[in-house]
Design a protein around this motif. Structure first.
Motif, PDB file in Angstrom:
ATOM      1  N   ILE A   1      -4.969  90.069  61.120  1.00  0.00           N
ATOM      2  CA  ILE A   1      -4.446  88.587  61.103  1.00  0.00           C
ATOM      3  C   ILE A   1      -5.520  87.758  59.847  1.00  0.00           C
ATOM      4  O   ILE A   1      -5.045  87.490  58.975  1.00  0.00           O
ATOM      5  N   ASP A   2      -6.752  88.570  59.476  1.00  0.00           N
ATOM      6  CA  ASP A   2      -7.334  88.569  58.346  1.00  0.00           C
ATOM      7  C   ASP A   2      -6.798  88.338  56.903  1.00  0.00           C
ATOM      8  O   ASP A   2      -6.489  87.737  55.923  1.00  0.00           O
ATOM      9  N   ASP A   3      -5.874  89.946  57.140  1.00  0.00           N
ATOM     10  CA  ASP A   3      -4.673  89.467  56.077  1.00  0.00           C
ATOM     11  C   ASP A   3      -3.894  89.054  55.293  1.00  0.00           C
ATOM     12  O   ASP A   3      -3.500  88.389  54.316  1.00  0.00           O
ATOM     13  N   VAL A   4      -3.131  88.205  56.896  1.00  0.00           N
ATOM     14  CA  VAL A   4      -2.434  87.494  56.473  1.00  0.00           C
ATOM     15  C   VAL A   4      -3.064  86.014  56.492  1.00  0.00           C
ATOM     16  O   VAL A   4      -2.441  85.251  55.194  1.00  0.00           O
ATOM     17  N   ILE A   5      -3.585  85.602  56.386  1.00  0.00           N
ATOM     18  CA  ILE A   5      -4.251  84.101  56.499  1.00  0.00           C
ATOM     19  C   ILE A   5      -5.391  83.992  55.129  1.00  0.00           C
ATOM     20  O   ILE A   5      -5.104  83.197  54.371  1.00  0.00           O
ATOM     21  N   ASP A   6      -5.313  85.331  54.213  1.00  0.00           N
ATOM     22  CA  ASP A   6      -5.860  86.046  52.980  1.00  0.00           C
ATOM     23  C   ASP A   6      -4.700  85.384  51.986  1.00  0.00           C
ATOM     24  O   ASP A   6      -4.831  83.911  51.184  1.00  0.00           O
ATOM     25  N   VAL A   7      -3.409  85.457  52.050  1.00  0.00           N
ATOM     26  CA  VAL A   7      -2.800  85.491  51.055  1.00  0.00           C
ATOM     27  C   VAL A   7      -2.262  83.888  51.661  1.00  0.00           C
ATOM     28  O   VAL A   7      -1.274  83.109  50.456  1.00  0.00           O
ATOM     29  N   ASN A   8      -2.334  83.932  52.644  1.00  0.00           N
ATOM     30  CA  ASN A   8      -1.311  82.513  52.696  1.00  0.00           C
ATOM     31  C   ASN A   8      -2.576  81.174  52.142  1.00  0.00           C
ATOM     32  O   ASN A   8      -1.932  80.234  51.878  1.00  0.00           O
ATOM     33  N   GLU A   9      -3.773  81.452  52.538  1.00  0.00           N
ATOM     34  CA  GLU A   9      -4.511  80.476  52.163  1.00  0.00           C
ATOM     35  C   GLU A   9      -4.778  80.711  50.258  1.00  0.00           C
ATOM     36  O   GLU A   9      -4.852  79.401  50.099  1.00  0.00           O
TER      37      GLU A   9
ATOM     38  N   TYR B   1      -6.484  65.420  52.999  1.00  0.00           N
ATOM     39  CA  TYR B   1      -5.857  67.085  53.546  1.00  0.00           C
ATOM     40  C   TYR B   1      -7.010  67.603  54.389  1.00  0.00           C
ATOM     41  O   TYR B   1      -7.554  68.274  53.743  1.00  0.00           O
ATOM     42  N   LYS B   2      -6.574  67.777  55.442  1.00  0.00           N
ATOM     43  CA  LYS B   2      -7.720  68.324  56.165  1.00  0.00           C
ATOM     44  C   LYS B   2      -6.527  69.648  56.528  1.00  0.00           C
ATOM     45  O   LYS B   2      -5.824  69.529  58.112  1.00  0.00           O
ATOM     46  N   PHE B   3      -6.799  71.126  56.486  1.00  0.00           N
ATOM     47  CA  PHE B   3      -6.398  71.627  56.780  1.00  0.00           C
ATOM     48  C   PHE B   3      -7.273  72.806  57.630  1.00  0.00           C
ATOM     49  O   PHE B   3      -8.111  72.055  57.995  1.00  0.00           O
ATOM     50  N   LEU B   4      -6.898  73.025  58.610  1.00  0.00           N
ATOM     51  CA  LEU B   4      -7.478  74.010  60.310  1.00  0.00           C
ATOM     52  C   LEU B   4      -6.092  75.303  60.188  1.00  0.00           C
ATOM     53  O   LEU B   4      -4.898  74.512  60.961  1.00  0.00           O
ATOM     54  N   TRP B   5      -6.872  76.290  60.614  1.00  0.00           N
ATOM     55  CA  TRP B   5      -6.353  77.559  61.197  1.00  0.00           C
ATOM     56  C   TRP B   5      -6.554  77.776  62.957  1.00  0.00           C
ATOM     57  O   TRP B   5      -7.567  77.284  63.964  1.00  0.00           O
ATOM     58  N   VAL B   6      -5.603  77.504  63.907  1.00  0.00           N
ATOM     59  CA  VAL B   6      -6.024  77.279  65.714  1.00  0.00           C
ATOM     60  C   VAL B   6      -5.552  79.149  65.252  1.00  0.00           C
ATOM     61  O   VAL B   6      -4.486  79.399  65.684  1.00  0.00           O
TER      62      VAL B   6
ATOM     63  N   ASP C   1      -1.698  79.013  64.028  1.00  0.00           N
ATOM     64  CA  ASP C   1      -0.907  78.126  63.697  1.00  0.00           C
ATOM     65  C   ASP C   1      -1.513  77.567  62.141  1.00  0.00           C
ATOM     66  O   ASP C   1      -3.267  77.771  62.527  1.00  0.00           O
ATOM     67  N   ILE C   2      -0.841  77.051  61.515  1.00  0.00           N
ATOM     68  CA  ILE C   2      -2.241  76.159  60.328  1.00  0.00           C
ATOM     69  C   ILE C   2      -1.445  75.247  60.218  1.00  0.00           C
ATOM     70  O   ILE C   2      -0.419  74.298  60.423  1.00  0.00           O
ATOM     71  N   VAL C   3      -2.972  74.119  60.586  1.00  0.00           N
ATOM     72  CA  VAL C   3      -2.525  72.432  60.669  1.00  0.00           C
ATOM     73  C   VAL C   3      -2.673  71.817  59.833  1.00  0.00           C
ATOM     74  O   VAL C   3      -3.773  71.633  59.129  1.00  0.00           O
TER      75      VAL C   3
ATOM     76  N   ILE D   1     -10.683  77.837  54.742  1.00  0.00           N
ATOM     77  CA  ILE D   1      -9.649  77.265  55.686  1.00  0.00           C
ATOM     78  C   ILE D   1     -10.393  77.120  57.508  1.00  0.00           C
ATOM     79  O   ILE D   1     -10.657  78.603  56.823  1.00  0.00           O
ATOM     80  N   GLN D   2     -11.215  76.308  57.311  1.00  0.00           N
ATOM     81  CA  GLN D   2     -11.914  76.132  58.898  1.00  0.00           C
ATOM     82  C   GLN D   2     -10.715  77.107  59.565  1.00  0.00           C
ATOM     83  O   GLN D   2      -9.743  76.556  59.898  1.00  0.00           O
ATOM     84  N   ARG D   3     -10.988  77.462  61.200  1.00  0.00           N
ATOM     85  CA  ARG D   3     -10.345  78.123  62.110  1.00  0.00           C
ATOM     86  C   ARG D   3     -11.220  77.682  63.347  1.00  0.00           C
ATOM     87  O   ARG D   3     -12.128  77.095  63.298  1.00  0.00           O
ATOM     88  N   MET D   4     -10.057  77.253  64.166  1.00  0.00           N
ATOM     89  CA  MET D   4     -10.407  76.896  65.216  1.00  0.00           C
ATOM     90  C   MET D   4     -10.252  77.683  66.967  1.00  0.00           C
ATOM     91  O   MET D   4      -8.315  77.665  66.617  1.00  0.00           O
ATOM     92  N   THR D   5     -10.877  77.984  68.082  1.00  0.00           N
ATOM     93  CA  THR D   5      -9.963  78.757  68.783  1.00  0.00           C
ATOM     94  C   THR D   5      -8.900  77.886  69.441  1.00  0.00           C
ATOM     95  O   THR D   5      -8.943  76.414  69.326  1.00  0.00           O
ATOM     96  N   TRP D   6      -7.728  78.056  70.095  1.00  0.00           N
ATOM     97  CA  TRP D   6      -6.591  77.530  70.470  1.00  0.00           C
ATOM     98  C   TRP D   6      -7.534  76.198  71.640  1.00  0.00           C
ATOM     99  O   TRP D   6      -7.324  75.063  72.000  1.00  0.00           O
ATOM    100  N   GLN D   7      -8.203  77.383  72.639  1.00  0.00           N
ATOM    101  CA  GLN D   7      -8.897  76.949  73.654  1.00  0.00           C
ATOM    102  C   GLN D   7     -10.774  75.405  73.265  1.00  0.00           C
ATOM    103  O   GLN D   7      -9.579  74.346  73.578  1.00  0.00           O
TER     104      GLN D   7
END
Length: 612
Positions: free
Chosen positions: A265-273, A445-450, A496-498, A292-298
């Motif tokens: 996961i971290d590798d995919v998130i890094d290149v996309n950030e 522009y407020k980004f978030l990884w869920v 997801d990137i929001v 970018i901030q991360r937050m669990t679905w729950q």
């Protein structure tokens, strides 16, 4: 140059040729540094102003506007007569010298301090009066604009959107290529597979009775490319889904699609950030703060009632189930006893909202599954107006207001039901209120990884669990034991990137172990035979060595829509469809003749007519 003649006392025009003439510059690609230089510009007449001895024309092309000055002393009598005949949307070519503007400077225009003193004019094409003005921020009804989309696309704001989209795609390709991604095309004619939206089907002429499907995504092909050792794949991919439309959906759309091997996961998130930061800086000169901030679905559902929360404002949900579980209001206690919850949002400063508007919010909530909406309006003196106070003691009301962080002037709104309904209702209500309160700033522009989405969701329609994303998503390793015991508790290695409350992309780590994939199919109700019938080519490929891999796909249309501050993806797609998936300009879809149907071994069943 073709001749021009007088006819019936007027000026008769004939389209002229470009032969021997070449454009030197686009209209807005010249400036004060070019004063004194001869140029040839071409474009559409935006506006003509005839002052008798002088004629001014605003010439438009995709770069912007440029003022042209026609003076009989410079262009001659015939040229001046041609200039006087110009109308809106005529296509012309003008040669002349750039000069400092003779009149007032237009500070709102990129070329507002210069003009071209014309020495030659050719009318390349005449034009009828368009059905609506070619101007930015048009008030013309969208249906009319889409019927004449080729004219609508001339409007400066639409052109800016389409050019931004092109720039985003070009920069994305360049960035990902520099990161070692290979651009590889995948087929448009595929096999229809389940576990997704409805496919668009394409009948085969050479295989009567058989059908291709247009791809909903390149998912299986990009996983096969990882099996084939290509390591990092990307594609600006066209995708198709036969589903109901809304503002941010189309039956055909474009994905920025990617897949990576030997990653987590971290590798995919890094290149996309880093990709997002690059795009926003290059296109908008906006700095995206990383990480970018991360937050669990729950957490996202509990705090915002949405798996794509808008973080530009607060108004978070409060779970007050424990506060009201013993109260006298049956709506609250009944929901809790049935396994649901009572949650609320605090609309700060809205306590004086008229009852009529509160009733409208109740109706809005019902559209998302609520049976009703309870409220407390706190007056400035601290007293209450409430729809349920008569069922509560003073202490219970005070405790509830305290739990909601209520203050004089606030409006507290509550939903009580199953969690899924409560989240849906309050999540939507939160956005509705933010719009009414002016809290949605398009310049922010407020980004978030869920992350950690549920692996499965229950389908009432199919009476079984289905994959929330797709059946190739890897469960969290610590939840693998629950695949056989508690499907509702299994979390996925999905993300997801929001951006500003809109999902702009999503992906997951994929299953690469054969035994885990088989358990996943069993959990979804597939027998081994059914799984191999539908996905045999992928499962067979997995027998020959498959690397751990993961991927992500952006909705290019949605991303550009937000970057361009538009409300609909139709404003960033050159030729969009409308809500019934039709094209108002070409009138697609249309009928085909009997011979074509015969060649495809198809017969159209007559629709039943209701004679009543």
């Amino acid at each position: 140059m073709m001749p021009h003649m007088r006819q019936n006392g007027g000026y008769y025009k004939m389209a002229e040729s470009m032969q021997g003439l070449k454009r030197t510059n686009r209209c807005a690609e010249v400036g004060t540094a070019d004063i004194g230089r001869e140029v040839t510009v071409m474009g559409w007449v935006q506006k003509r102003r005839n002052l008798g001895s002088l004629i001014f024309v605003d010439l438009r092309d995709r770069s912007g506007l440029l003022q042209i000055l026609f003076d009989e002393n410079n262009i001659g009598t015939e040229g001046f007569e041609k200039a006087s005949s110009l109308r809106s949307e005529y296509v012309i070519a003008v040669t002349g010298k750039i000069a400092k503007r003779s009149g007032a400077v237009n500070e709102n225009l990129k070329t507002g301090d210069i003009e071209v003193i014309a020495t030659d004019l050719r009318i390349l094409s005449e034009a009828q009066t368009p059905p609506f003005p070619i101007e930015a921020d048009s008030n013309t009804k969208e249906d009319l604009r889409l019927k004449y989309r080729y004219l609508d696309l001339r409007r400066p704001d639409i052109q800016a959107n389409i050019m931004m989209r092109s720039r985003v795609a070009t920069l994305t390709r360049a960035f990902l290529a520099n990161e070692g991604f290979l651009e590889i095309e995948t087929p448009m004619l595929c096999k229809s597979t389940p576990e997704g939206a409805r496919d668009y089907l394409v009948p085969s002429r050479v295989h009567p009775g058989h059908f291709y499907a247009l791809p909903q995504s390149p998912q299986l092909y990009k996983q096969l490319l990882m099996c084939s050792g290509y390591d990092r794949y990307m594609q600006i991919a066209r995708c198709f889904r036969d589903e109901d439309l809304r503002a941010d959906r189309q039956p055909e759309f474009t994905q920025i699609d990617m897949e990576l091997s030997f990653v987590d996961i971290d590798d995919v998130i890094d290149v996309n950030e880093r990709l997002l930061a690059y795009l926003f800086k290059e296109v908008l000169n906006v700095d995206v703060q990383l990480p970018i901030q991360r937050m669990t679905w729950q957490e996202a559902m509990d705090r915002f009632g949405s798996d794509k929360p808008d973080l530009r404002f607060g108004m978070e949900l409060h779970d007050v189930s424990d506060v009201v579980k013993g109260c006298g209001f049956g709506v609250f206690t009944g929901a809790i006893e049935n396994g649901g919850s009572v949650r609320g949002i605090n609309a700060k400063g809205q306590g004086a909202m008229p009852r009529k508007k509160i009733d409208a919010l109740v109706d809005f909530a019902k559209g998302y599954g609520a049976k009703g909406l309870a409220y407390i309006a706190i007056n400035e003196d601290g007293t209450y107006k409430s729809s349920f106070a008569k069922f509560m003691t003073d202490d219970e009301m005070k405790a509830l207001v305290t739990a909601m962080e209520g203050e004089p002037g606030d409006l507290l709104l509550f939903a009580a039901d199953r969690n899924k309904i409560v989240w849906n209702v309050l999540g939507a209500l939160r956005i509705e209120l933010a719009g009414q309160m002016g809290l949605l700033d398009k310049n922010e522009y407020k980004f978030l990884w869920v992350t950690e989405f549920p692996q499965f969701e229950w389908s009432d329609e199919e009476n079984r669990y289905v994959a929330m994303h797709h059946p190739f998503t890897m469960p969290m390793e610590e939840d693998l034991d629950k695949l056989d015991t508690d499907l509702g508790a299994v979390r996925a290695k999905a993300y997801d990137i929001v951006l500003n409350g809109t999902e702009i992309g999503g992906g997951s780590v994929r299953i690469h172990q054969e035994d885990v994939q088989e358990r996943m199919f069993r959990a979804l109700g597939f027998t081994n035979e059914e799984a191999h019938e539908k996905f045999g080519f992928l499962l067979d490929a997995f027998k020959y060595g498959v690397p751990p891999h993961a991927g992500l796909a952006y909705g290019l249309d949605r991303l550009v829509m937000l970057m361009a501050k538009c409300d609909s993806i139709r404003d960033v797609i050159a030729f969009p469809k409308v809500k019934d998936a039709s094209c108002l300009m070409t009138e697609a879809p249309g009928t085909v003749d009997a011979k074509q149907l015969e060649e495809l071994s198809l017969d159209i069943a007559a629709a039943e007519q209701d004679d009543k």
